[in-house]
Design a protein around this motif. Structure first.
Motif, short mmCIF file in Angstrom:
data_model
loop_
_atom_site.label_atom_id
_atom_site.label_comp_id
_atom_site.label_asym_id
_atom_site.label_seq_id
_atom_site.Cartn_x
_atom_site.Cartn_y
_atom_site.Cartn_z
N ILE A 215 0.87 -1.19 0.00
CA ILE A 215 0.00 0.00 0.00
C ILE A 215 0.90 1.23 0.00
CG2 ILE A 215 -1.86 1.20 1.22
CD1 ILE A 215 -2.26 -1.56 2.73
N ILE A 216 0.74 2.07 -1.01
CA ILE A 216 1.53 3.31 -1.08
C ILE A 216 0.64 4.46 -0.60
CG2 ILE A 216 2.83 4.86 -2.61
CD1 ILE A 216 4.00 2.05 -2.50
N LYS A 217 1.14 5.18 0.37
CA LYS A 217 0.35 6.29 0.94
C LYS A 217 1.08 7.61 0.74
CE LYS A 217 -1.99 3.61 4.41
NZ LYS A 217 -2.22 3.31 5.80
N ALA A 218 0.31 8.68 0.45
CA ALA A 218 0.93 10.00 0.32
C ALA A 218 0.12 11.02 1.14
CB ALA A 218 1.03 10.39 -1.15
N ALA A 219 -0.74 11.82 0.49
CA ALA A 219 -1.46 12.87 1.22
C ALA A 219 -2.37 12.29 2.30
CB ALA A 219 -2.27 13.69 0.22
N SER A 220 -2.81 13.18 3.20
CA SER A 220 -3.63 12.71 4.32
C SER A 220 -5.08 12.46 3.91
CB SER A 220 -3.57 13.74 5.46
OG SER A 220 -3.96 15.00 4.96
N ARG A 221 -5.46 12.89 2.68
CA ARG A 221 -6.81 12.60 2.18
C ARG A 221 -6.79 12.68 0.66
NH1 ARG A 221 -8.63 17.60 0.50
NH2 ARG A 221 -7.87 19.38 1.68
N ASP A 222 -7.86 12.19 0.01
CA ASP A 222 -7.97 12.33 -1.44
C ASP A 222 -8.00 13.82 -1.79
OD1 ASP A 222 -8.10 9.61 -1.52
OD2 ASP A 222 -10.09 9.49 -2.43
N LEU A 223 -7.35 14.18 -2.91
CA LEU A 223 -7.22 15.60 -3.24
C LEU A 223 -7.84 15.93 -4.59
CD1 LEU A 223 -3.38 15.84 -2.44
CD2 LEU A 223 -5.27 16.43 -0.89
N PRO A 231 2.03 19.71 -7.54
CA PRO A 231 2.82 19.60 -6.31
C PRO A 231 2.59 18.30 -5.53
CG PRO A 231 1.28 21.49 -6.21
CD PRO A 231 1.14 20.89 -7.56
N ALA A 232 1.39 17.72 -5.59
CA ALA A 232 1.11 16.58 -4.70
C ALA A 232 1.57 15.26 -5.31
CB ALA A 232 -0.39 16.51 -4.40
N ALA A 233 2.22 14.44 -4.48
CA ALA A 233 2.62 13.09 -4.92
C ALA A 233 1.37 12.26 -5.21
CB ALA A 233 3.46 12.43 -3.84
N PRO A 362 9.29 8.11 -3.40
CA PRO A 362 9.66 9.52 -3.36
C PRO A 362 9.41 10.09 -1.96
CG PRO A 362 7.93 9.07 -4.99
CD PRO A 362 8.07 7.85 -4.16
N LYS A 363 9.91 11.28 -1.74
CA LYS A 363 9.67 11.96 -0.46
C LYS A 363 8.16 12.12 -0.28
CE LYS A 363 13.97 14.40 0.17
NZ LYS A 363 14.67 14.20 -1.12
N ASP A 364 7.70 12.11 0.96
CA ASP A 364 6.29 12.27 1.30
C ASP A 364 5.47 10.99 1.09
OD1 ASP A 364 5.92 14.69 2.44
OD2 ASP A 364 5.31 15.74 0.60
N CYS A 365 6.08 9.96 0.50
CA CYS A 365 5.33 8.70 0.31
C CYS A 365 5.83 7.67 1.29
CB CYS A 365 5.54 8.17 -1.10
SG CYS A 365 4.69 9.17 -2.32
#
Ligand code: BES
Ligand code: ZN
Length: 465
Positions: A215-223, A231-233, A362-365
């Protein structure tokens, strides 16, 4: 009439009732991977216990932390001849999920016999081939022996599993805890195919498996992909790269150390496989394909029997409903399985995959992993007297020499019988490539069931001699 001939005649007379019993078992929705069906798995186990009890076995349901096992014994005290060999028969009563449901021509758990386009009588239903129809061939052969002669020709222990289709999580602890109870002379496993509709087969190797979810996670919610896009991963893009990088252009798996323990097929075995006369055009054509997509430089049979693979079995992420939604999802995931051969270590492959993912984050992921189990590949000893006896018995039934083949699929128990119980296995099954196991419209040829039952009756007689 010899005892065996009387038993074979009994099988014919009782075939209607045998099929009815199989239908009852096929109606039970014992899908092991989905917790919602746990009750159905238990019902299937209880059904088998009752059947085996009626047959004179001492049968019981053994609860585990997952789905129950069924264990049954028929020993000297129950009527088996003194000094006869002791076999351990294995099958699994659990089945695969039925989705996509809309592609089934008849409901998956409403079994029936119908004539297909090629004029064959086939038994419809999830599990008809994998593995309820197959395990019932053995049960019905035992029944015929018992009813016709009053006893089985040798000592038999049966182990039915309810988690084979979901990675067999309870198997190792169960085998370890019941080592003495299950220790026998050798095992019979009925969960494989014939070579073709005329040619019986014994499978001499199975591929192993590593099953892993990432499971790959990035932002704290769907965007919103306009407001944050750029800008967002995007976890789906990250996942796509991870998956895309798992193979090179020649179909080789790129994970570090992946091929450790993989050996080339010895020339002698290659020649034996060549003699089978495999028709790759027919094999691929049967499912609408024409070009082998595996490792360059290997035949199709090698690609499926002796080479390891990395496959994505499912991928989840973002908006997949009707219409369109411009979203950057907070996470994306994939279910990935590796088929293993030779001495590849399932846990080393898991670590190599995790390293492959972590190196591409990547960073943030961040990545989360779920271990769905694993089992090593297994090769069986072919210089055994039991194999020769079974081969001869199969020839008597099918009037054709038994092919020694390999299996690209995995059956975790094979390796565990060897490593935990220290016994060899014979893999004999009557399924066919077109049975659509794991797919919609699974079927089992009626002939697989009838001649499969007769085959086991003969094999039991041959082993007892
Ligand atoms: N009966 C199959 C194995 C098999 C597949 C035999 C193809 C012959 C041809 C078995 O039930 C199965 O599907 N096993 C799973 C194991 C996994 C879920 C651990 C498999 O191979 O995917
Ligand atoms: Zn199976």
């Amino acid at each position: 009439m010899s005892k065996l001939n009387a038993v074979l005649a009994h099988i014919e007379t009782d075939m209607g009732a045998s099929l009815n019993r199989l239908m009852e078992l096929l109606r039970i929705e014992s899908i092991s991977t989905d917790p919602e069906y746990a009750g159905q798995c238990r019902i299937a186990a209880d059904w088998l216990v009752e059947e085996l009890d009626k047959l004179g076995f001492r049968a019981s349901r053994r609860d585990t932390t997952g789905h129950p096992m069924v264990v049954a014994h028929y020993d000297v005290g129950d009527g088996a001849p003194e000094g006869s060999p002791h076999v351990l028969f294995y099958g699994h009563y659990d089945v695969q999920p039925v989705d996509p449901l809309d592609l089934w021509k008849k409901p998956p758990f409403e079994p029936e016999i119908y004539e297909d386009a090629q004029g064959r009588k086939v038994i419809h239903g999830r599990g008809s081939s994998d593995d309820k129809g197959q395990l019932m061939t053995f049960v019905e052969a035992c029944r015929a022996w018992k009813q016709q002669t009053g006893h089985l020709p040798c000592r038999v222990t049966i182990l039915f599993e309810g988690e084979e289709e979901s990675g067999s999580p309870s198997l190792v602890p169960f085998l370890e805890a019941h080592k003495d109870e299950l220790s026998t002379d050798f095992a019979l496993i009925c969960d494989t195919t014939m070579w073709d509709e005329q040619t019986p087969a014994i499978s001499t190797s199975l591929r192993g498996m590593t099953e892993e979810e990432v499971i790959i996670k990035a932002a704290s919610r769907d965007l919103h992909s306009g407001f944050y896009g750029g800008p967002a991963a995007n976890p789906i893009r990250v996942l796509g790269k991870i998956i895309g990088d798992m193979h090179d252009d020649e179909g080789k798996v790129t994970l570090e150390g992946f091929y450790e323990g993989v050996a080339e097929v010895p020339d002698e075995l290659k020649a034996q496989w060549d003699d089978l006369g495999f028709d790759q055009v027919k094999f691929l054509g049967g499912v609408g394909l024409a070009y082998p997509a595996g490792e360059v430089g290997y035949s199709v049979l090698e690609q499926k029997w002796s080479r390891p693979t990395a496959e994505v079995n499912g991928i989840i992420g973002g908006y997949t409903g009707e219409g369109f939604k411009t979203v950057i999802p907070a996470q994306a995931s994939a279910k990935i399985s590796f088929r293993l051969v030779g001495k590849q270590d399932p846990e080393k492959v898991r670590s190599a995959f995790r390293a492959h993912v972590n190196a591409r984050l990547p960073k943030d992921c961040e990545a989360e992993f779920i271990n769905h189990g694993g089992s090593p590949a297994i090769e069986f000893n072919i210089d055994k007297p039991e194999l020769k006896k079974a081969t001869a018995a199969l020839k008597d039934e099918w009037q054709k020499d038994t092919a020694l083949i390999a299996m690209g699929g995995s059956i975790p128990i094979g390796g565990l019988f060897q490593s935990i119980l220290d016994i060899d296995s014979l893999l004999i099954g009557f399924a066919h490539a077109d049975d659509q196991i794991h797919s919609p419209n699974e079927k089992y040829n009626l002939e697989s069931f009838t001649k499969g039952t007769r085959s086991w009756a003969r094999i039991l007689a041959a082993l007892a001699e």
